[in-house]
Motif scaffolding. Structure first.
Motif, mmCIF file in Angstrom:
data_model
loop_
_atom_site.group_PDB
_atom_site.id
_atom_site.type_symbol
_atom_site.label_atom_id
_atom_site.label_comp_id
_atom_site.label_asym_id
_atom_site.label_seq_id
_atom_site.Cartn_x
_atom_site.Cartn_y
_atom_site.Cartn_z
ATOM 1 N N VAL A 212 2.488 -8.080 -4.393
ATOM 2 C CA VAL A 212 3.050 -8.096 -3.038
ATOM 3 C C VAL A 212 4.571 -8.186 -3.125
ATOM 4 C CG1 VAL A 212 3.263 -9.453 -0.902
ATOM 5 C CG2 VAL A 212 1.001 -9.050 -1.911
ATOM 6 N N ARG A 213 5.056 -9.094 -3.951
ATOM 7 C CA ARG A 213 6.508 -9.285 -4.100
ATOM 8 C C ARG A 213 7.177 -8.018 -4.614
ATOM 9 N NH1 ARG A 213 9.525 -9.823 -8.238
ATOM 10 N NH2 ARG A 213 7.807 -10.317 -9.625
ATOM 11 N N ARG A 214 6.604 -7.418 -5.653
ATOM 12 C CA ARG A 214 7.217 -6.222 -6.235
ATOM 13 C C ARG A 214 7.185 -5.048 -5.262
ATOM 14 N NH1 ARG A 214 4.979 -5.243 -11.983
ATOM 15 N NH2 ARG A 214 3.032 -5.948 -11.073
ATOM 16 N N MET A 215 6.108 -4.908 -4.501
ATOM 17 C CA MET A 215 6.034 -3.827 -3.517
ATOM 18 C C MET A 215 7.058 -4.061 -2.408
ATOM 19 S SD MET A 215 4.595 -0.969 -2.634
ATOM 20 C CE MET A 215 2.991 -0.818 -3.409
ATOM 21 N N ASP B 102 -6.373 -13.021 -0.263
ATOM 22 C CA ASP B 102 -7.590 -12.529 0.387
ATOM 23 C C ASP B 102 -7.362 -11.136 0.980
ATOM 24 O OD1 ASP B 102 -7.259 -12.846 3.552
ATOM 25 O OD2 ASP B 102 -6.286 -14.550 2.572
ATOM 26 N N GLU B 103 -8.447 -10.410 1.143
ATOM 27 C CA GLU B 103 -8.409 -9.004 1.563
ATOM 28 C C GLU B 103 -7.751 -8.820 2.928
ATOM 29 O OE1 GLU B 103 -8.798 -5.073 0.804
ATOM 30 O OE2 GLU B 103 -9.403 -6.652 -0.574
ATOM 31 N N VAL B 104 -8.043 -9.704 3.883
ATOM 32 C CA VAL B 104 -7.483 -9.586 5.224
ATOM 33 C C VAL B 104 -5.962 -9.721 5.178
ATOM 34 C CG1 VAL B 104 -7.419 -10.648 7.519
ATOM 35 C CG2 VAL B 104 -9.597 -10.390 6.333
ATOM 36 N N THR B 105 -5.477 -10.708 4.444
ATOM 37 C CA THR B 105 -4.039 -10.907 4.312
ATOM 38 C C THR B 105 -3.396 -9.716 3.626
ATOM 39 O OG1 THR B 105 -4.368 -13.305 4.179
ATOM 40 C CG2 THR B 105 -2.261 -12.452 3.384
ATOM 41 N N LEU B 106 -4.036 -9.208 2.589
ATOM 42 C CA LEU B 106 -3.517 -8.054 1.869
ATOM 43 C C LEU B 106 -3.432 -6.829 2.782
ATOM 44 C CD1 LEU B 106 -2.563 -7.876 -1.018
ATOM 45 C CD2 LEU B 106 -4.794 -6.981 -1.658
ATOM 46 N N GLY C 267 -0.022 -4.989 3.785
ATOM 47 C CA GLY C 267 0.091 -3.553 3.537
ATOM 48 C C GLY C 267 0.473 -2.795 4.788
ATOM 49 N N LYS C 268 -0.152 -3.135 5.908
ATOM 50 C CA LYS C 268 0.145 -2.471 7.178
ATOM 51 C C LYS C 268 1.594 -2.716 7.579
ATOM 52 C CE LYS C 268 -1.596 -1.953 11.863
ATOM 53 N NZ LYS C 268 -2.579 -2.389 12.843
ATOM 54 N N ALA C 269 2.059 -3.950 7.409
ATOM 55 C CA ALA C 269 3.441 -4.285 7.758
ATOM 56 C C ALA C 269 4.442 -3.550 6.868
ATOM 57 C CB ALA C 269 3.659 -5.795 7.658
ATOM 58 N N LEU C 270 4.076 -3.332 5.614
ATOM 59 C CA LEU C 270 4.970 -2.641 4.679
ATOM 60 C C LEU C 270 4.815 -1.129 4.741
ATOM 61 C CD1 LEU C 270 4.641 -4.929 1.517
ATOM 62 C CD2 LEU C 270 6.567 -4.807 3.116
ATOM 63 N N SER D 35 -0.940 1.028 1.766
ATOM 64 C CA SER D 35 -2.324 0.550 1.796
ATOM 65 C C SER D 35 -2.460 -0.705 0.937
ATOM 66 C CB SER D 35 -3.265 1.635 1.273
ATOM 67 O OG SER D 35 -3.054 1.844 -0.105
ATOM 68 N N ALA D 36 -3.520 -1.446 1.203
ATOM 69 C CA ALA D 36 -3.818 -2.626 0.382
ATOM 70 C C ALA D 36 -4.102 -2.187 -1.049
ATOM 71 C CB ALA D 36 -4.992 -3.398 0.957
ATOM 72 N N GLU D 37 -4.715 -1.012 -1.202
ATOM 73 C CA GLU D 37 -4.997 -0.478 -2.545
ATOM 74 C C GLU D 37 -3.716 -0.227 -3.320
ATOM 75 O OE1 GLU D 37 -7.882 -0.084 -4.321
ATOM 76 O OE2 GLU D 37 -8.675 -1.250 -2.644
ATOM 77 N N ALA D 38 -2.675 0.258 -2.620
ATOM 78 C CA ALA D 38 -1.393 0.501 -3.287
ATOM 79 C C ALA D 38 -0.817 -0.801 -3.824
ATOM 80 C CB ALA D 38 -0.416 1.168 -2.328
ATOM 81 N N ILE D 39 -0.998 -1.882 -3.069
ATOM 82 C CA ILE D 39 -0.514 -3.187 -3.537
ATOM 83 C C ILE D 39 -1.353 -3.655 -4.724
ATOM 84 C CG2 ILE D 39 -0.216 -5.622 -2.934
ATOM 85 C CD1 ILE D 39 0.362 -4.669 -0.044
ATOM 86 N N LYS D 40 -2.675 -3.532 -4.599
ATOM 87 C CA LYS D 40 -3.556 -3.972 -5.686
ATOM 88 C C LYS D 40 -3.285 -3.224 -6.982
ATOM 89 C CE LYS D 40 -7.527 -5.079 -2.776
ATOM 90 N NZ LYS D 40 -8.889 -4.665 -2.437
#
Length: 134
Positions: free
Chosen positions: A16-19, A51-55, A59-62, A65-70
Motif C-alpha cells: 500500500v505504501r509503495r503504491m 483486510d480485503e474491504v480496506t484494500l 485501491g479505489k481511492a488510489l 485495483s486491489a490486485e494491483a496493490i497485492k
C-alpha cells in the motif's frame, strides 16, 4: 553454487505504501479520501495483513485495483524503469521527466463533486416534472 530464491511473505501494508508513494499521494490525502486519519493510514502501512474491504477502498481511492496493490512487485517496477532509462530514444526520456501537476486524489474528488451536481440537477428536473403532472 545455486541458491534457492526465498519468497518472503507478502507485506500488504508495505505494498500500500509503495503504491501510494509511486502515485505521489500523501498519507493525509489518502486519509481524507477514505474519511480517516493520517495516523490510521500509517498504521495500515505497517501491518503485514490488510483486510480485503480496506484494500478495495484504498485501491479505489488510489485509482488502482486491489490486485494491483497485492501484486506490487518492486523488481518488476525496477526492470521497467531500468529498461526505460537505457533507451536511446530521447522522446522516452523526455516523457519520463514530465512531472504531473495534479494530485490523483484531487481529481477523484473533482469528478465526484461533478457527479453530485449532475445528480442534484436530475432530482430538480424530476421534482419539476412531478409538480407539472399534479
Amino acid at each position: 553454487m545455486e541458491t534457492a530464491a526465498r519468497r518472503r511473505p507478502i507485506h500488504l501494508g508495505d505494498h500500500v505504501r509503495r503504491m501510494r508513494t509511486a502515485l505521489g499521494v500523501k498519507q493525509s490525502a489518502l486519509a481524507s479520501e477514505l474519511g480517516t486519519t493520517q495516523q490510521n493510514i500509517s498504521r495500515i502501512e505497517q501491518e503485514e495483513e490488510v483486510d480485503e474491504v480496506t484494500l478495495e477502498r484504498i485501491g479505489k481511492a488510489l485509482g488502482v485495483s486491489a490486485e494491483a496493490i497485492k501484486n506490487f512487485d518492486e523488481e518488476a517496477a525496477f526492470n521497467i524503469v531500468s529498461n526505460t532509462f537505457t533507451s536511446q530514444d530521447s522522446s522516452t526520456i523526455n516523457a519520463i521527466n514530465i512531472q504531473p501537476t495534479f494530485n490523483p486524489v484531487d481529481k477523484v474528488v473533482e469528478l465526484y463533486e461533478r457527479l453530485l451536481q449532475v445528480e442534484r440537477e436530475k432530482v430538480e428536473l424530476l421534482e419539476r416534472m412531478l409538480k407539472e403532472q399534479k
